[in-house]
Motif scaffolding. Structure first.
Motif, mmCIF file in Angstrom:
data_model
loop_
_atom_site.group_PDB
_atom_site.id
_atom_site.type_symbol
_atom_site.label_atom_id
_atom_site.label_comp_id
_atom_site.label_asym_id
_atom_site.label_seq_id
_atom_site.Cartn_x
_atom_site.Cartn_y
_atom_site.Cartn_z
ATOM 1 N N SER A 1 0.833 -1.201 0.000
ATOM 2 C CA SER A 1 0.000 0.000 0.000
ATOM 3 C C SER A 1 0.870 1.254 0.000
ATOM 4 C CB SER A 1 -0.913 -0.001 1.233
ATOM 5 O OG SER A 1 -1.667 1.189 1.297
ATOM 6 N N GLU A 2 1.935 1.245 0.780
ATOM 7 C CA GLU A 2 2.864 2.377 0.795
ATOM 8 C C GLU A 2 3.604 2.492 -0.532
ATOM 9 O OE1 GLU A 2 2.951 4.664 3.247
ATOM 10 O OE2 GLU A 2 1.245 3.484 3.994
ATOM 11 N N ILE A 3 3.942 1.359 -1.112
ATOM 12 C CA ILE A 3 4.612 1.359 -2.416
ATOM 13 C C ILE A 3 3.716 1.997 -3.473
ATOM 14 C CG2 ILE A 3 5.363 -0.165 -4.304
ATOM 15 C CD1 ILE A 3 7.419 0.136 -2.054
ATOM 16 N N TRP A 4 2.434 1.668 -3.446
ATOM 17 C CA TRP A 4 1.500 2.215 -4.425
ATOM 18 C C TRP A 4 1.363 3.725 -4.259
ATOM 19 C CZ3 TRP A 4 -0.008 2.160 -8.936
ATOM 20 C CH2 TRP A 4 -1.247 2.630 -9.381
ATOM 21 N N LYS A 5 1.391 4.207 -3.027
ATOM 22 C CA LYS A 5 1.319 5.648 -2.796
ATOM 23 C C LYS A 5 2.509 6.368 -3.430
ATOM 24 C CE LYS A 5 -1.203 5.308 1.598
ATOM 25 N NZ LYS A 5 -1.116 5.483 3.077
ATOM 26 N N VAL A 6 3.699 5.787 -3.291
ATOM 27 C CA VAL A 6 4.895 6.397 -3.878
ATOM 28 C C VAL A 6 4.806 6.373 -5.402
ATOM 29 C CG1 VAL A 6 7.404 6.280 -4.060
ATOM 30 C CG2 VAL A 6 6.304 5.766 -1.881
ATOM 31 N N MET A 7 4.334 5.262 -5.958
ATOM 32 C CA MET A 7 4.191 5.162 -7.413
ATOM 33 C C MET A 7 3.236 6.218 -7.946
ATOM 34 S SD MET A 7 4.055 1.059 -8.195
ATOM 35 C CE MET A 7 5.554 0.089 -8.347
ATOM 36 N N LYS A 8 2.092 6.370 -7.280
ATOM 37 C CA LYS A 8 1.109 7.361 -7.724
ATOM 38 C C LYS A 8 1.667 8.779 -7.602
ATOM 39 C CE LYS A 8 -2.351 5.979 -5.131
ATOM 40 N NZ LYS A 8 -3.726 5.943 -4.547
ATOM 41 N N GLN A 9 2.409 9.043 -6.540
ATOM 42 C CA GLN A 9 2.988 10.365 -6.364
ATOM 43 C C GLN A 9 3.994 10.675 -7.458
ATOM 44 O OE1 GLN A 9 1.844 12.506 -3.854
ATOM 45 N NE2 GLN A 9 2.894 13.960 -5.216
ATOM 46 N N ALA A 10 4.757 9.658 -7.862
ATOM 47 C CA ALA A 10 5.731 9.855 -8.942
ATOM 48 C C ALA A 10 5.024 10.210 -10.246
ATOM 49 C CB ALA A 10 6.581 8.592 -9.127
ATOM 50 N N ILE A 11 3.858 9.596 -10.485
ATOM 51 C CA ILE A 11 3.082 9.926 -11.687
ATOM 52 C C ILE A 11 2.582 11.363 -11.608
ATOM 53 C CG2 ILE A 11 0.941 9.461 -12.945
ATOM 54 C CD1 ILE A 11 1.323 6.500 -12.292
ATOM 55 N N HIS A 12 1.979 11.724 -10.480
ATOM 56 C CA HIS A 12 1.441 13.084 -10.328
ATOM 57 C C HIS A 12 2.541 14.138 -10.457
ATOM 58 C CE1 HIS A 12 -2.564 11.778 -9.452
ATOM 59 N NE2 HIS A 12 -2.220 11.123 -8.355
ATOM 60 N N ASP A 13 3.669 13.893 -9.790
ATOM 61 C CA ASP A 13 4.771 14.861 -9.851
ATOM 62 C C ASP A 13 5.338 14.964 -11.260
ATOM 63 O OD1 ASP A 13 4.451 15.271 -7.166
ATOM 64 O OD2 ASP A 13 6.156 14.040 -6.552
ATOM 65 N N GLY A 14 5.473 13.820 -11.920
ATOM 66 C CA GLY A 14 6.038 13.816 -13.268
ATOM 67 C C GLY A 14 5.152 14.497 -14.290
ATOM 68 N N LEU A 15 3.839 14.394 -14.108
ATOM 69 C CA LEU A 15 2.908 15.048 -15.032
ATOM 70 C C LEU A 15 2.912 16.560 -14.874
ATOM 71 C CD1 LEU A 15 -0.204 12.682 -14.878
ATOM 72 C CD2 LEU A 15 1.455 12.868 -16.730
ATOM 73 N N GLU A 16 3.245 17.019 -13.680
ATOM 74 C CA GLU A 16 3.225 18.452 -13.402
ATOM 75 C C GLU A 16 4.490 19.164 -13.877
ATOM 76 O OE1 GLU A 16 0.906 20.505 -12.064
ATOM 77 O OE2 GLU A 16 -0.510 18.833 -12.173
ATOM 78 N N LYS A 17 5.618 18.475 -13.823
ATOM 79 C CA LYS A 17 6.892 19.138 -14.066
ATOM 80 C C LYS A 17 7.179 19.314 -15.554
ATOM 81 C CE LYS A 17 9.283 18.046 -9.784
ATOM 82 N NZ LYS A 17 10.520 17.508 -9.168
ATOM 83 N N GLU A 18 7.875 20.400 -15.847
ATOM 84 C CA GLU A 18 8.328 20.688 -17.204
ATOM 85 C C GLU A 18 9.810 21.056 -17.150
ATOM 86 O OE1 GLU A 18 5.289 22.897 -19.735
ATOM 87 O OE2 GLU A 18 4.659 23.497 -17.710
#
Length: 408
Positions: free
Chosen positions: A164-181
């Motif tokens: 469950s903690e691993i999935w939270k980190v994975m999702k955060q990496a997606i959200h952060d990566g989509l935001e950054k330019e």
């Protein structure tokens, strides 16, 4: 076989073998030689050839701080080197006399082996009695249980809290990566593309195009976070960290799967990843990119099959198809950076995982090749592969491309 926690490690990119592994080794060595006046790290093989691009020197020096440490990229490998990712660590007193020595092999996925220690401990951390998918399948079919129940029996129910903690980190990496330019570090001037991919408005009625756009955007997001030294999860490595979260995030979004279902899918994926680590390799330096992207694709295909309620044969077939069609894939990072072709490969493999899962639904009863067979073939192929094509940046695209974008 070891716990599937062994596959999923949270850390910073860009490389599990070249950054996370050496950093872990440096941490252990420093704790054992805190009295040292200075230290030295000598990198061999792939660690030497691509270490600067992967940031190996930076990772070692940061972990050894405050002990001053010199990092040497050796152009000559020792005759007794047992793994292409090898590092020697030395400590010295104030008079310059050697006070400590350790040889480390960074074997992939952030794991290390310390010469003279881990050899005697091999198998000590195993929690699964089964060491092949054939054995796992036989165990499950004899007891009429599913793979997630099999995981609980061996790991205990606490494994799902960990995932469950691993999935939270994975999702955060997606959200952060989509935001950054912006531009990724390293000197290749590679522009981040996840934000562009995700937000681009396409005039099309074809759902396959939209699916490709989203899945690839998620894979790019995580892979670009890795290339930018962001926090990601090895799955099974840093270089292949974008495949599995991209597929799971897309299927959760598209099919409304709960976090609990996704977490159980992570468990199934971890089984296939750990089998690859046990019976073959997840190290690009040892077996090429087939061992990283190929295994990541098989993990994602198996996880996707679980989310579509596939039976155990269909899940295995999805994983087998995904890995089989990566056999022979070289590891040739340009300038030693985990950017070209690595980021794009994560996106392609994420789509291939979905296609493999779809194909397995129709044809699982006709197959002739098992996942165990493909693992053996992958390992033999990797060992036979010319070393220039195993994460040394001396062959393939890495040999053809210059920092100016020209052809050598």
């Amino acid at each position: 076989m070891r716990s599937i926690k062994d596959i999923y490690k949270t850390g910073t990119g860009p490389s599990s073998s070249h950054t996370m592994g050496p950093a872990s080794a440096a941490r252990i060595f420093k704790n054992e030689h805190r009295e040292a006046a200075s230290c030295k790290a000598v990198l061999y093989g792939s660690l030497s050839k691509t270490g600067k691009g992967h940031g190996t020197d930076r990772a070692v020096i940061m972990e050894m701080d405050p002990i001053p440490t010199e990092v040497i990229f050796s152009d000559k490998d020792p005759d007794d080197m047992r793994h292409p990712n090898t590092m020697d660590l030395y400590s010295y007193d104030r008079n310059g006399s050697e006070t400590g020595y350790m040889r480390i092999y960074s074997i992939g996925g952030g794991d290390i082996r310390i010469e003279g220690r881990n050899d005697a401990e091999e198998g000590a951390d195993d929690i699964y009695l089964e060491n092949s998918f054939a054995e796992i399948k036989q165990f499950c079919e004899y007891r009429y249980i599913d793979l997630d129940h099999y995981i609980t029996i061996n790991e205990g129910p606490e494994i799902w809290d960990y995932l469950s903690e691993i999935w939270k980190v994975m999702k955060q990496a997606i959200h952060d990566g989509l935001e950054k330019e912006g531009i990724l570090p390293g000197g290749l001037n590679i522009q981040r593309k996840a934000h562009i991919l995700y937000n681009q408005q396409l005039e099309t009625l074809h759902p396959e195009v939209i699916e490709c756009q989203k899945v690839c955007a998620y894979a790019y997001a995580v892979s670009e976070q890795n290339a930018d030294n962001g926090i990601i999860v090895t799955a099974p490595t840093c270089g292949a960290c974008g495949v599995l979260p991209a597929v799971l995030f897309y299927l959760q979004e598209k099919k409304g799967r709960s976090d609990k279902q996704i977490i159980h899918a992570l468990g199934i994926a971890g089984l296939f990843g750990e089998l690859a680590k046990k019976n073959a390799s997840v190290s690009g330096a040892e077996c090429g990119c087939q061992a990283e992207i190929g295994v990541a694709c098989s993990m994602a295909a198996a996880a996707a099959g679980y989310l579509f309620n596939y039976n155990i044969n269909q899940i295995e077939y999805a994983a087998e198809i995904a890995l089989e069609h990566h056999l022979g894939l070289t590891c040739d990072p340009i300038c030693g950076l985990v950017q070209i072709p690595c980021i794009e490969r994560n996106a392609v493999a994420a789509m291939r995982a979905i296609n493999s899962m779809n194909l397995a639904y129709f044809l699982s009863e006709t197959r002739r090749i098992s996942y165990d067979m493909v693992l053996k073939s992958m390992y033999r192929t990797g060992i036979d592969m010319n070393k220039d094509y195993r994460e040394t940046s001396e062959g393939g695209l890495a040999a053809a491309y210059t920092r100016r974008g020209g052809i050598k």
